[in-house]
Write a protein that holds these residues in place. Structure first.
Motif, PDB file in Angstrom:
ATOM      1  N   ASP A 159     -48.918  59.759  48.427  1.00  0.00           N
ATOM      2  CA  ASP A 159     -49.588  58.554  47.941  1.00  0.00           C
ATOM      3  C   ASP A 159     -49.171  58.293  46.495  1.00  0.00           C
ATOM      4  O   ASP A 159     -49.016  59.238  45.711  1.00  0.00           O
ATOM      5  N   PRO A 160     -48.966  57.020  46.114  1.00  0.00           N
ATOM      6  CA  PRO A 160     -48.561  56.713  44.730  1.00  0.00           C
ATOM      7  C   PRO A 160     -49.506  57.296  43.686  1.00  0.00           C
ATOM      8  O   PRO A 160     -49.058  57.691  42.606  1.00  0.00           O
ATOM      9  N   THR A 161     -50.812  57.363  43.991  1.00  0.00           N
ATOM     10  CA  THR A 161     -51.745  57.934  43.020  1.00  0.00           C
ATOM     11  C   THR A 161     -51.496  59.423  42.822  1.00  0.00           C
ATOM     12  O   THR A 161     -51.654  59.947  41.710  1.00  0.00           O
ATOM     13  N   ILE A 162     -51.093  60.114  43.889  1.00  0.00           N
ATOM     14  CA  ILE A 162     -50.776  61.539  43.780  1.00  0.00           C
ATOM     15  C   ILE A 162     -49.493  61.737  42.972  1.00  0.00           C
ATOM     16  O   ILE A 162     -49.371  62.683  42.177  1.00  0.00           O
ATOM     17  N   ILE A 163     -48.527  60.849  43.176  1.00  0.00           N
ATOM     18  CA  ILE A 163     -47.272  60.937  42.413  1.00  0.00           C
ATOM     19  C   ILE A 163     -47.553  60.733  40.925  1.00  0.00           C
ATOM     20  O   ILE A 163     -46.995  61.433  40.071  1.00  0.00           O
ATOM     21  N   LYS A 164     -48.440  59.780  40.607  1.00  0.00           N
ATOM     22  CA  LYS A 164     -48.811  59.567  39.204  1.00  0.00           C
ATOM     23  C   LYS A 164     -49.502  60.808  38.637  1.00  0.00           C
ATOM     24  O   LYS A 164     -49.284  61.166  37.478  1.00  0.00           O
ATOM     25  N   ALA A 165     -50.328  61.443  39.457  1.00  0.00           N
ATOM     26  CA  ALA A 165     -51.011  62.658  39.007  1.00  0.00           C
ATOM     27  C   ALA A 165     -50.008  63.776  38.735  1.00  0.00           C
ATOM     28  O   ALA A 165     -50.156  64.551  37.769  1.00  0.00           O
ATOM     29  N   ALA A 166     -48.973  63.879  39.581  1.00  0.00           N
ATOM     30  CA  ALA A 166     -47.927  64.885  39.365  1.00  0.00           C
ATOM     31  C   ALA A 166     -47.155  64.589  38.086  1.00  0.00           C
ATOM     32  O   ALA A 166     -46.775  65.503  37.346  1.00  0.00           O
ATOM     33  N   LEU A 167     -46.920  63.326  37.817  1.00  0.00           N
ATOM     34  CA  LEU A 167     -46.260  62.932  36.570  1.00  0.00           C
ATOM     35  C   LEU A 167     -47.112  63.356  35.377  1.00  0.00           C
ATOM     36  O   LEU A 167     -46.588  63.888  34.378  1.00  0.00           O
ATOM     37  N   ARG A 168     -48.413  63.158  35.490  1.00  0.00           N
ATOM     38  CA  ARG A 168     -49.325  63.552  34.406  1.00  0.00           C
ATOM     39  C   ARG A 168     -49.277  65.062  34.179  1.00  0.00           C
ATOM     40  O   ARG A 168     -49.273  65.523  33.033  1.00  0.00           O
ATOM     41  N   GLU A 169     -49.227  65.827  35.275  1.00  0.00           N
ATOM     42  CA  GLU A 169     -49.141  67.283  35.145  1.00  0.00           C
ATOM     43  C   GLU A 169     -47.850  67.694  34.439  1.00  0.00           C
ATOM     44  O   GLU A 169     -47.830  68.627  33.634  1.00  0.00           O
ATOM     45  N   ALA A 170     -46.761  66.993  34.763  1.00  0.00           N
ATOM     46  CA  ALA A 170     -45.478  67.304  34.125  1.00  0.00           C
ATOM     47  C   ALA A 170     -45.533  66.999  32.629  1.00  0.00           C
ATOM     48  O   ALA A 170     -44.984  67.740  31.811  1.00  0.00           O
ATOM     49  N   VAL A 171     -46.215  65.899  32.270  1.00  0.00           N
ATOM     50  CA  VAL A 171     -46.350  65.535  30.852  1.00  0.00           C
ATOM     51  C   VAL A 171     -47.166  66.589  30.119  1.00  0.00           C
ATOM     52  O   VAL A 171     -46.807  67.032  29.014  1.00  0.00           O
ATOM     53  N   ILE A 172     -48.280  67.014  30.737  1.00  0.00           N
ATOM     54  CA  ILE A 172     -49.138  68.031  30.115  1.00  0.00           C
ATOM     55  C   ILE A 172     -48.387  69.345  29.936  1.00  0.00           C
ATOM     56  O   ILE A 172     -48.534  70.031  28.914  1.00  0.00           O
ATOM     57  N   SER A 173     -47.551  69.677  30.931  1.00  0.00           N
ATOM     58  CA  SER A 173     -46.795  70.933  30.872  1.00  0.00           C
ATOM     59  C   SER A 173     -45.584  70.847  29.951  1.00  0.00           C
ATOM     60  O   SER A 173     -44.918  71.851  29.700  1.00  0.00           O
ATOM     61  N   GLY A 174     -45.282  69.643  29.471  1.00  0.00           N
ATOM     62  CA  GLY A 174     -44.135  69.483  28.595  1.00  0.00           C
ATOM     63  C   GLY A 174     -42.810  69.598  29.317  1.00  0.00           C
ATOM     64  O   GLY A 174     -41.801  69.979  28.713  1.00  0.00           O
ATOM     65  N   LYS A 175     -42.799  69.311  30.619  1.00  0.00           N
ATOM     66  CA  LYS A 175     -41.568  69.402  31.421  1.00  0.00           C
ATOM     67  C   LYS A 175     -41.373  68.102  32.176  1.00  0.00           C
ATOM     68  O   LYS A 175     -41.558  68.016  33.383  1.00  0.00           O
ATOM     69  N   LEU A 176     -41.024  67.083  31.410  1.00  0.00           N
ATOM     70  CA  LEU A 176     -40.907  65.748  31.972  1.00  0.00           C
ATOM     71  C   LEU A 176     -39.536  65.564  32.618  1.00  0.00           C
ATOM     72  O   LEU A 176     -38.610  65.031  32.012  1.00  0.00           O
ATOM     73  N   ASN A 177     -39.414  66.037  33.842  1.00  0.00           N
ATOM     74  CA  ASN A 177     -38.189  65.809  34.605  1.00  0.00           C
ATOM     75  C   ASN A 177     -38.542  65.746  36.086  1.00  0.00           C
ATOM     76  O   ASN A 177     -39.573  66.277  36.524  1.00  0.00           O
ATOM     77  N   PHE A 178     -37.690  65.095  36.838  1.00  0.00           N
ATOM     78  CA  PHE A 178     -37.984  64.848  38.250  1.00  0.00           C
ATOM     79  C   PHE A 178     -38.001  66.130  39.078  1.00  0.00           C
ATOM     80  O   PHE A 178     -38.730  66.225  40.057  1.00  0.00           O
ATOM     81  N   ARG A 179     -37.197  67.094  38.687  1.00  0.00           N
ATOM     82  CA  ARG A 179     -37.166  68.347  39.435  1.00  0.00           C
ATOM     83  C   ARG A 179     -38.523  69.051  39.354  1.00  0.00           C
ATOM     84  O   ARG A 179     -39.016  69.586  40.351  1.00  0.00           O
ATOM     85  N   TYR A 180     -39.108  69.034  38.172  1.00  0.00           N
ATOM     86  CA  TYR A 180     -40.403  69.686  37.991  1.00  0.00           C
ATOM     87  C   TYR A 180     -41.501  68.920  38.737  1.00  0.00           C
ATOM     88  O   TYR A 180     -42.387  69.525  39.349  1.00  0.00           O
ATOM     89  N   ILE A 181     -41.448  67.593  38.674  1.00  0.00           N
ATOM     90  CA  ILE A 181     -42.434  66.772  39.391  1.00  0.00           C
ATOM     91  C   ILE A 181     -42.315  66.994  40.898  1.00  0.00           C
ATOM     92  O   ILE A 181     -43.323  67.086  41.613  1.00  0.00           O
ATOM     93  N   ASP A 182     -41.086  67.119  41.387  1.00  0.00           N
ATOM     94  CA  ASP A 182     -40.868  67.374  42.809  1.00  0.00           C
ATOM     95  C   ASP A 182     -41.480  68.713  43.206  1.00  0.00           C
ATOM     96  O   ASP A 182     -42.046  68.850  44.289  1.00  0.00           O
ATOM     97  N   ARG A 183     -41.366  69.694  42.312  1.00  0.00           N
ATOM     98  CA  ARG A 183     -41.938  71.012  42.599  1.00  0.00           C
ATOM     99  C   ARG A 183     -43.470  70.933  42.670  1.00  0.00           C
ATOM    100  O   ARG A 183     -44.096  71.554  43.517  1.00  0.00           O
ATOM    101  N   ILE A 184     -44.060  70.159  41.749  1.00  0.00           N
ATOM    102  CA  ILE A 184     -45.518  69.984  41.761  1.00  0.00           C
ATOM    103  C   ILE A 184     -45.969  69.360  43.074  1.00  0.00           C
ATOM    104  O   ILE A 184     -46.911  69.826  43.722  1.00  0.00           O
ATOM    105  N   LEU A 185     -45.275  68.303  43.481  1.00  0.00           N
ATOM    106  CA  LEU A 185     -45.626  67.625  44.729  1.00  0.00           C
ATOM    107  C   LEU A 185     -45.466  68.555  45.928  1.00  0.00           C
ATOM    108  O   LEU A 185     -46.270  68.520  46.871  1.00  0.00           O
ATOM    109  N   PHE A 186     -44.426  69.370  45.909  1.00  0.00           N
ATOM    110  CA  PHE A 186     -44.201  70.330  46.994  1.00  0.00           C
ATOM    111  C   PHE A 186     -45.362  71.331  47.072  1.00  0.00           C
ATOM    112  O   PHE A 186     -45.871  71.633  48.159  1.00  0.00           O
ATOM    113  N   GLU A 187     -45.763  71.862  45.920  1.00  0.00           N
ATOM    114  CA  GLU A 187     -46.856  72.828  45.879  1.00  0.00           C
ATOM    115  C   GLU A 187     -48.163  72.194  46.345  1.00  0.00           C
ATOM    116  O   GLU A 187     -48.945  72.811  47.084  1.00  0.00           O
TER     117      GLU A 187
END
Length: 233
Positions: A159-187
């Protein structure tokens, strides 16, 4: 009004017509004469007159029987009404009008409208999603990044809202890249995370675990302890 007239009025009953049909008969390809004629056919059938003549129908309208016959013929050809052959308990065949084709057209139109509305909302969400990502990254997305977004939605069904949440997690973690966001979504998908609240709770627990130190066993020759922090990626 006399008592007998009121009783007669009540016994005539009411005609139930879907409000959706009233509001959308033009979108279904009907004009006013065709729509009113169909309502009269519906009324006749409801009152037990299952195969009214053009004269009986025209008598309820401001058209003559010949025009009524022409309109009926057009409605039959266009599939708004049908005539079915049936048989009574004495094996005597008879004909009756059916408005089932009209109801089917109405339901199909309703489903198409809902589908278009859903598609329009999804497209708007996608556009908003691209905008949010470009704002966070501070630049336009590359073709590869755009394709990744599409895959998350179309293939992984995030869901787009979940993708936005994963983006937020990547920003908080200081790892703003698609590979990291993809890993969050996978988990999240692996752990059944489907709502924003679940994602927030999972993110808090993950970050809390990251901050727990893992001490190295003491060296036998030294009484001092050197803590070791296992930062999970």
């Amino acid at each position: 009004m006399k008592k007998e007239q009121f009783i007669q009025f009540m016994e005539e009953g009411n005609l139930s017509v879907p409000k959706y049909l009233l509001n959308n008969y033009v979108n279904l390809g009907l004009n006013e004469k065709e729509f009113i004629l169909l309502l009269h056919v519906h009324s006749f059938v409801e009152s037990g007159i299952i195969f009214p003549t053009p004269m009986e129908i025209a008598d309820k309208m401001t058209i003559d029987p010949s025009e009524c016959m022409e309109i009926l013929r057009h409605l039959l050809q266009k599939g708004y009404v049908s005539i079915s052959d049936e048989m009574d308990e004495y094996s005597i065949k008879y004909e009756r009008y059916s408005l089932q084709p009209l109801w089917e057209k109405m339901i199909t139109y309703m489903m198409d409208q809902n589908k278009q509305t859903t598609q329009s909302m999804n497209q708007q969400q996608e556009m908003n999603l691209y905008t949010v990502f470009e704002q966070e990254f501070g630049r336009p997305l590359s073709p590869f990044e755009c394709e990744s977004l599409n895959m998350w939605m179309d293939q992984d069904h995030h869901d787009p809202t979940i993708i936005k949440a994963a983006l937020r997690e990547a920003v908080i973690s200081g790892k703003l890249n698609f590979r990291y966001i993809d890993r969050i979504l996978f988990e999240w998908k692996k752990n059944g995370i489907k709502t924003i609240n679940q994602a927030n709770d999972y993110g808090k627990k993950f970050r809390k675990n990251q901050q727990k130190p893992t001490p190295i066993p003491q060296n036998k020759s030294s009484n001092s302890t050197v803590p070791f922090y296992n930062w999970l990626d």
